[in-house]
Motif scaffolding. Structure first.
Motif, PDB file in Angstrom:
ATOM      1  N   GLU A 243       0.830  -1.209   0.000  1.00  0.00           N
ATOM      2  CA  GLU A 243       0.000   0.000   0.000  1.00  0.00           C
ATOM      3  C   GLU A 243       0.865   1.261   0.000  1.00  0.00           C
ATOM      4  O   GLU A 243       0.354   2.374   0.111  1.00  0.00           O
ATOM      5  N   ASP A 244       2.157   1.090  -0.178  1.00  0.00           N
ATOM      6  CA  ASP A 244       3.037   2.218  -0.502  1.00  0.00           C
ATOM      7  C   ASP A 244       2.997   2.491  -2.005  1.00  0.00           C
ATOM      8  O   ASP A 244       3.625   3.430  -2.483  1.00  0.00           O
ATOM      9  N   GLY A 245       2.291   1.636  -2.759  1.00  0.00           N
ATOM     10  CA  GLY A 245       2.179   1.820  -4.194  1.00  0.00           C
ATOM     11  C   GLY A 245       3.332   1.243  -4.992  1.00  0.00           C
ATOM     12  O   GLY A 245       3.442   1.500  -6.196  1.00  0.00           O
ATOM     13  N   ASN A 246       4.177   0.447  -4.336  1.00  0.00           N
ATOM     14  CA  ASN A 246       5.308  -0.160  -5.046  1.00  0.00           C
ATOM     15  C   ASN A 246       5.072  -1.645  -5.286  1.00  0.00           C
ATOM     16  O   ASN A 246       4.355  -2.305  -4.535  1.00  0.00           O
ATOM     17  N   ALA A 247       5.732  -2.131  -6.349  1.00  0.00           N
ATOM     18  CA  ALA A 247       5.748  -3.562  -6.641  1.00  0.00           C
ATOM     19  C   ALA A 247       7.123  -4.104  -6.304  1.00  0.00           C
ATOM     20  O   ALA A 247       8.141  -3.453  -6.571  1.00  0.00           O
ATOM     21  N   TYR A 248       7.145  -5.269  -5.717  1.00  0.00           N
ATOM     22  CA  TYR A 248       8.386  -5.897  -5.259  1.00  0.00           C
ATOM     23  C   TYR A 248       8.581  -7.229  -5.980  1.00  0.00           C
ATOM     24  O   TYR A 248       7.633  -8.018  -6.112  1.00  0.00           O
TER      25      TYR A 248
END
Ligand SMILES: [Zn+2]
Length: 183
Positions: free
Chosen positions: A88-93
């Motif tokens: 929910e930080d808007g990043n993809a890992y």
């Protein structure tokens, strides 16, 4: 309801491909003990982690490391189970990535890109940043040629007796493009 669904569809259609993925090196991944090929990619299977949420990159990277440790040390798996994770930080890992067979949907891993949204979505929905990031990652898979435009999108519960990806998140993905309960 019809109006809301139509508006949602319009918003979904506007999500552009985003191939920005936080690399394993960036989040401090342990190396896998082994890898195998994912095979011909045909579908996405969406999950939730059913654990703590995160809204900053530092917290999300800590969550990804924690999930990897659990999968390797408690489950005895070769690596983190998912192909990708979204916070929910808007990043993809990057988990196992596009090329390596995942361990996220027993019996249905071959050809399946497993995307896990970090958090527990039993009683709330993932925030807009996470939802759009999942859609942008899926659009990346198509625009990069990893998956055909005829890919299928499923929730974990469509293939396994599980509550995943959560009672509140699951109905959302059933409204996304290419949703199919049949793998
Ligand atoms: Zn799952």
């Amino acid at each position: 309801m019809w109006t809301i669904a139509t508006l949602t569809a319009c918003l979904i259609a506007s999500v552009a491909a985003d191939c920005t993925i936080t690399s394993r090196a960036a989040w401090g991944a342990r190396p896998p003990t082994s890898t195998s090929d994912i095979g011909t990619r045909l579908r996405y299977i969406v999950h939730h982690s059913a654990g703590a949420a995160c809204t900053t990159s530092a917290d999300c990277m800590a969550q990804v490391r924690s999930i990897q440790n659990f999968h390797m040390d408690s489950n005895g798996w070769s690596d983190i189970g998912y192909n990708f994770l979204v916070g929910e930080d808007g990043n993809a890992y990057e988990g196992r990535g596009w090329d390596n067979l995942g361990a996220h949907a027993g019996g249905h891993n071959t050809g399946s890109v497993g995307i896990c949204v970090i958090g527990d979505f039993t009683s709330r929905v993932p925030n807009a940043a996470a939802q759009s990031r999942v859609q942008a990652l899926i659009a990346c898979g198509t625009s990069s040629g990893y998956l055909p435009s005829s890919y299928k999108l499923l929730g974990h519960r469509d293939v396994t007796a599980t509550a995943c990806p959560g009672d509140q998140f699951y109905p959302i993905i059933t409204g996304w493009p290419n949703y199919s309960p049949d793998p």
